[in-house]
Design an enzyme around this catalytic site. Structure first.
Site, PDB file in Angstrom:
ATOM      1  N   ASP A 104       0.833  -1.205   0.000  1.00 12.38           N
ATOM      2  CA  ASP A 104       0.000   0.000   0.000  1.00 12.38           C
ATOM      3  C   ASP A 104       0.868   1.255   0.000  1.00 12.38           C
ATOM      4  O   ASP A 104       0.558   2.232  -0.671  1.00 12.38           O
ATOM      5  CB  ASP A 104      -0.925  -0.020   1.222  1.00 12.38           C
ATOM      6  CG  ASP A 104      -1.655  -1.351   1.318  1.00 12.38           C
ATOM      7  OD1 ASP A 104      -2.380  -1.689   0.374  1.00 12.38           O
ATOM      8  OD2 ASP A 104      -1.445  -2.073   2.309  1.00 12.38           O
ATOM      9  N   HIS A 132      -5.198  -3.384   6.196  1.00  9.33           N
ATOM     10  CA  HIS A 132      -4.958  -3.565   4.754  1.00  9.33           C
ATOM     11  C   HIS A 132      -6.327  -3.909   4.147  1.00  9.33           C
ATOM     12  O   HIS A 132      -6.648  -5.057   3.866  1.00  9.33           O
ATOM     13  CB  HIS A 132      -3.942  -4.686   4.539  1.00  9.33           C
ATOM     14  CG  HIS A 132      -3.710  -5.037   3.095  1.00  9.33           C
ATOM     15  ND1 HIS A 132      -3.235  -4.137   2.173  1.00  9.33           N
ATOM     16  CD2 HIS A 132      -3.889  -6.201   2.420  1.00  9.33           C
ATOM     17  CE1 HIS A 132      -3.132  -4.731   0.995  1.00  9.33           C
ATOM     18  NE2 HIS A 132      -3.525  -5.980   1.111  1.00  9.33           N
TER      19      HIS A 132
HETATM   20  C1  LMR Z   1      -3.595  -6.533  -2.802  1.00 10.17           C
HETATM   21  O1  LMR Z   1      -3.764  -5.534  -2.117  1.00 10.17           O
HETATM   22  O2  LMR Z   1      -3.360  -6.482  -4.013  1.00 10.17           O
HETATM   23  C2  LMR Z   1      -3.670  -7.890  -2.156  1.00 10.17           C
HETATM   24  O3  LMR Z   1      -3.919  -7.736  -0.784  1.00 10.17           O
HETATM   25  C3  LMR Z   1      -4.684  -8.762  -2.790  1.00 10.17           C
HETATM   26  C4  LMR Z   1      -6.098  -8.276  -2.590  1.00 10.17           C
HETATM   27  O4  LMR Z   1      -6.967  -9.066  -2.257  1.00 10.17           O
HETATM   28  O5  LMR Z   1      -6.337  -7.090  -2.780  1.00 10.17           O
END
Ligand code: LMR
Length: 271
Positions: A104, A132
């Protein structure tokens, strides 16, 4: 095959196991990438009941790892999976567990660099706070473009407050809708970044760690992304004294509330 083909000089050999107890025996680093990935139209938290039990079994097996093991959880929902793993690994200190938000941070840096028409190497201190998930908060207010605050270089406040934040929060979903599968190359690369940042003392980077309730009003007992500063032996401390605006605090609390809900939803898996 692809790990071999990367010709990493850190790869001395590859052993495959089906028994996690054997796989984790004596390891110093455990990169927890094995989980059911998100598909189109799903949120990461939709995977929680499917992937949570994996992290119970693997957390228990991690008790066989070296006492100084560093565990990096990548499989989603990574914050809560990390919480499950550490609750099941009584032999390992909680601070040895981290979940990855380097992806991120990298996405946020790339988005700001594109908007300001500068190189990503010019973007500093762009930290991710929270889960996340689509509630994460990329803190552009404390970020710098070549030593100048981002908001002095990018005057479009509306873009920063809305489009930028949303872009970072939704980037994983965008990748899934473009390619039908979740991110792989950028996630793998971010995992390497996470390990390098943690192993290079003095680096300040985004990392989800166990909250003890004493920093930035983040509730105790959830795995929350904060700016951390790495210390020798892949240790870290939470970076202190970061000024957060009322706007930032509100976003951070939203993400904390989401993590508390996730924890409630899997409390039977916490040992
Ligand atoms: C991402 O952020 O690309 C990974 O965590 C996969 C998802 O499910 O988004």
């Amino acid at each position: 095959m692809e790990i071999e083909d990367c010709a990493f000089d850190s790869v001395a050999g590859i052993d495959c196991f089906s028994d996690p107890e054997k796989a984790f025996d004596g390891v110093n680093w455990a990169l927890m990438v094995g989980a059911q990935p998100r598909g189109p139209g799903m949120e990461r938290s939709d995977l929680i009941r499917e992937n949570g039990p994996i992290f119970v079994a693997q957390g228990k097996a991690l008790n066989r790892a070296a006492q100084n093991v560093r565990v990096v959880v990548v499989g989603n929902p990574c914050n809560t999976n990390c919480l499950i793993a550490l609750h099941n690994a009584h032999e390992i200190p909680a601070r040895n567990f981290t979940a990855m938000t380097a992806l991120d941070e990298n996405r946020a840096k790339a988005a700001i660099a594109q908007k300001a028409n500068v190189s990503v190497g010019d973007i500093h201190h762009l930290m991710i706070w929270g889960n996340h998930s689509n509630t994460m908060y990329p803190d552009y207010e404390n970020a710098l473009i070549a030593k100048v605050p981002v908001s002095e270089k990018i005057k479009d406040q509306e873009w920063l407050q809305k489009d930028f934040i949303k872009k970072v929060q939704q980037r994983g979903a965008q990748v899934i809708s473009a390619r039908g599968k979740s991110s792989a190359a950028s996630a793998g690369s971010a995992c390497i970044d996470h390990i390098k940042r943690l192993s290079t003392p003095g680096t300040v980077f985004s990392c989800a760690v166990m909250s003890d309730g004493s920093h930035y009003d983040i509730p105790k007992g959830i795995i929350f992304s904060v700016p951390v500063r790495s210390k020798p032996n892949a240790d870290y401390e939470i970076e202190q004294g970061i000024a957060l605006s009322a706007f930032a605090k509100e976003k951070i609390q939203l993400s904390a509330q989401e993590l508390l809900k996730e924890r409630e939803f899997i409390k039977d898996l916490l040992n």
